[in-house]
Design a protein around this motif. Structure first.
Motif, PDB file in Angstrom:
ATOM      1  N   THR A 160       1.027  -1.311  -0.107  1.00  0.00           N
ATOM      2  CA  THR A 160      -0.116   0.122  -0.013  1.00  0.00           C
ATOM      3  C   THR A 160       0.891   1.289   0.104  1.00  0.00           C
ATOM      4  O   THR A 160       0.686   2.312  -0.714  1.00  0.00           O
ATOM      5  CB  THR A 160      -0.954  -0.077   1.265  1.00  0.00           C
ATOM      6  N   ALA A 166       2.688   1.611  -3.385  1.00  0.00           N
ATOM      7  CA  ALA A 166       1.828   2.141  -4.423  1.00  0.00           C
ATOM      8  C   ALA A 166       1.606   3.680  -4.302  1.00  0.00           C
ATOM      9  O   ALA A 166       1.498   4.295  -5.214  1.00  0.00           O
ATOM     10  CB  ALA A 166       0.674   1.297  -4.342  1.00  0.00           C
ATOM     11  N   ARG A 167       1.421   4.042  -2.977  1.00  0.00           N
ATOM     12  CA  ARG A 167       1.250   5.529  -2.913  1.00  0.00           C
ATOM     13  C   ARG A 167       2.214   6.202  -3.188  1.00  0.00           C
ATOM     14  O   ARG A 167       2.088   7.378  -3.905  1.00  0.00           O
ATOM     15  CB  ARG A 167       0.756   5.858  -1.565  1.00  0.00           C
ATOM     16  N   TYR A 168       3.457   5.970  -2.848  1.00  0.00           N
ATOM     17  CA  TYR A 168       4.695   6.728  -3.311  1.00  0.00           C
ATOM     18  C   TYR A 168       4.649   6.750  -4.780  1.00  0.00           C
ATOM     19  O   TYR A 168       5.309   7.757  -5.636  1.00  0.00           O
ATOM     20  CB  TYR A 168       5.893   6.199  -2.628  1.00  0.00           C
ATOM     21  N   LYS A 169       4.538   5.731  -5.381  1.00  0.00           N
ATOM     22  CA  LYS A 169       4.697   5.542  -6.853  1.00  0.00           C
ATOM     23  C   LYS A 169       3.588   6.407  -7.600  1.00  0.00           C
ATOM     24  O   LYS A 169       4.035   7.005  -8.664  1.00  0.00           O
ATOM     25  CB  LYS A 169       4.447   4.136  -7.430  1.00  0.00           C
ATOM     26  N   THR A 170       2.520   6.419  -7.096  1.00  0.00           N
ATOM     27  CA  THR A 170       1.547   7.462  -7.711  1.00  0.00           C
ATOM     28  C   THR A 170       1.918   8.835  -7.488  1.00  0.00           C
ATOM     29  O   THR A 170       1.620   9.706  -8.468  1.00  0.00           O
ATOM     30  CB  THR A 170       0.307   7.231  -6.917  1.00  0.00           C
ATOM     31  N   VAL A 171       2.515   9.243  -6.369  1.00  0.00           N
ATOM     32  CA  VAL A 171       2.887  10.573  -6.147  1.00  0.00           C
ATOM     33  C   VAL A 171       4.163  10.966  -7.216  1.00  0.00           C
ATOM     34  O   VAL A 171       4.411  11.957  -7.833  1.00  0.00           O
ATOM     35  CB  VAL A 171       3.246  10.801  -4.692  1.00  0.00           C
ATOM     36  N   GLN A 172       5.028   9.793  -7.229  1.00  0.00           N
ATOM     37  CA  GLN A 172       6.307   9.900  -7.996  1.00  0.00           C
ATOM     38  C   GLN A 172       5.738  10.363  -9.265  1.00  0.00           C
ATOM     39  O   GLN A 172       6.345  11.200 -10.202  1.00  0.00           O
ATOM     40  CB  GLN A 172       6.868   8.799  -8.113  1.00  0.00           C
ATOM     41  N   GLU A 173       4.621   9.814 -10.069  1.00  0.00           N
ATOM     42  CA  GLU A 173       4.387   9.772 -11.452  1.00  0.00           C
ATOM     43  C   GLU A 173       3.497  11.075 -11.581  1.00  0.00           C
ATOM     44  O   GLU A 173       3.837  11.719 -12.537  1.00  0.00           O
ATOM     45  CB  GLU A 173       3.296   8.699 -11.805  1.00  0.00           C
ATOM     46  N   GLN A 174       2.850  11.494 -10.689  1.00  0.00           N
ATOM     47  CA  GLN A 174       2.148  12.898 -10.440  1.00  0.00           C
ATOM     48  C   GLN A 174       3.383  13.993 -10.449  1.00  0.00           C
ATOM     49  O   GLN A 174       3.123  14.971 -11.509  1.00  0.00           O
ATOM     50  CB  GLN A 174       1.318  12.948  -9.419  1.00  0.00           C
TER      51      GLN A 174
END
Length: 406
Positions: free
Chosen positions: A77, A80-88
């Motif tokens: 979890t 996944a949250r850090y990867k989402t922020v990284q992509e943003q």
């Protein structure tokens, strides 16, 4: 083959004891997630479940009542949250104006974060069979809590079809919202991928506010999706927001938050229905061509003041996302092209002159060949033209500026 994804939302019916067990479990999950987030932040963002598992698994198993599978879900979890922020952050570079008035863009990554990501709400990600399963002929669901499993009733109203056929159920997210409990389950299905080698039809779509979408197809037919009622409702939302902001009281701030949530739900519903209508209208084996609006700043100087707020804040990207996955379900595709000059190019002679477009009358009038048409239709025509270039093999179709035909 390509995987089609959906999320089904099951309402759970708990008694008082079960509700207490769920709350305790999700709070513990939240606590561990914040510990992991702090560790990731302190150790230069190692976004590897295995690395985090090696450093924290034994400690958590000794200290926490969460079972082994759920501890590992905590790690996934957070990653996944850090990867989402990284992509943003990759998609939205830091921009500033230099001394020569030129805009400078600097790519951003996770090192720009000033503090670790914080998980504000109790939550839990549940792995199918290990942490949740359907029992008693699909009439109940069994869910892991702290140290035991509990059975409860649920409703899948509106999602019945997803429990049949080729859909595969994946990880579920336990959600507590306004006193109610839900399980959001990700599901996937293998479908045939879009094939552009079989002469698909091309539809250019110009997104806007006066018309939410203007579609121009390969037959030369234009379809307008009126946005006037949407504008009026958005104006009412804006007026209510300003009225509450002027009060500044605690209750006003609470109502502001509720108003924002209601507006967001309404906008999502509008975009869902529009995307569904477009897919139903043009069917399978269609290329829906949109402008790539990433990092595009909308110029609202030529618009009346009453329309500027709506133009800046309308969820154009949400419509793109909804259309993309709905098109994929019927073996169609969404293609993005450069927005440069799509509202300025004459589709007849190719001349590009900014002043040919008249915002006050919503008309395009070419000074060279005298071609006239609605300005939203013109944009859709040029976008459709770029779609043909993509189909012929051009990777990034773009209109090249031509100021005279000589």
């Amino acid at each position: 083959m390509v995987k089609l994804g959906r999320t089904i939302k099951l309402r759970l019916y708990l008694d008082t004891i079960q509700a207490g067990e769920f709350l305790a479990m999700t709070q513990e999950y939240q606590r561990l997630a914040n510990i992991v987030s702090q560790w990731v932040f302190d150790h230069d963002f190692p976004l590897s479940w295995l690395k985090i598992n090696n450093h924290l698994y034994k400690k958590f198993r000794q200290e926490s009542a969460l079972n082994s599978q759920m501890v590992q879900s905590v790690f996934r979890t957070v990653v996944a949250r850090y990867k989402t922020v990284q992509e943003q952050m990759k998609q939205h570079a830091y921009r500033y104006k230099a001394t020569d008035n030129k805009w400078i863009q600097i790519p951003r990554d996770l090192t720009w974060l000033e503090k670790p990501i914080y998980f504000r709400r109790p939550q839990a990600d549940l792995v199918r069979q290990s942490n949740y399963s359907f029992v008693n002929g699909m009439t109940q669901i069994s869910i892991t809590t702290l140290g035991k499993r509990t059975k409860l009733a649920f409703t899948n109203k509106g999602f019945e079809d997803y429990f049949q056929g080729d859909w595969k159920l994946g990880t579920g997210k336990l959600v507590h919202n306004q006193g109610k409990w839900f399980l959001h389950i990700g599901i996937t299905k293998d479908i045939t991928d879009f094939d552009k080698g079989n002469s698909p039809q091309i539809v250019g779509i110009d997104r806007g506010v006066r018309f939410l979408a203007t579609a121009y197809d390969h037959l030369g037919k234009t379809t307008f999706f009126d946005g006037q009622k949407i504008l009026l409702r958005r104006k009412k939302f804006l007026e209510n927001r300003r009225r509450l902001q002027s009060k500044g009281s605690k209750s006003a701030k609470k109502k502001l938050k509720q108003l924002a949530q209601r507006e967001n739900r309404w906008m999502a519903d509008v975009n869902h229905r529009l995307a569904k209508t477009l897919v139903a209208l043009y069917g399978s084996h269609t290329v829906f061509v949109l402008e790539d609006l990433t990092n595009v700043t909308f110029n609202t100087e030529d618009l009346p003041k009453s329309s500027r707020n709506s133009h800046r804040s309308w969820a154009f990207f949400q419509l793109e996302a909804f259309l993309t996955y709905k098109a994929q379900a019927v073996q169609s595709a969404v293609v993005k092209v450069s927005p440069a000059y799509t509202s300025q190019r004459c589709p007849k002679c190719g001349l590009i002159v900014k002043t040919n477009r008249h915002h006050d009358t919503h008309e395009y009038w070419c000074v060279q060949c005298q071609y006239r048409c609605n300005d939203d239709r013109l944009g859709a025509m040029n976008i459709e033209m770029l779609g043909h270039e993509w189909l012929s093999g051009v990777k990034r179709p773009k209109i090249q500026k031509l100021t005279t035909t000589g």
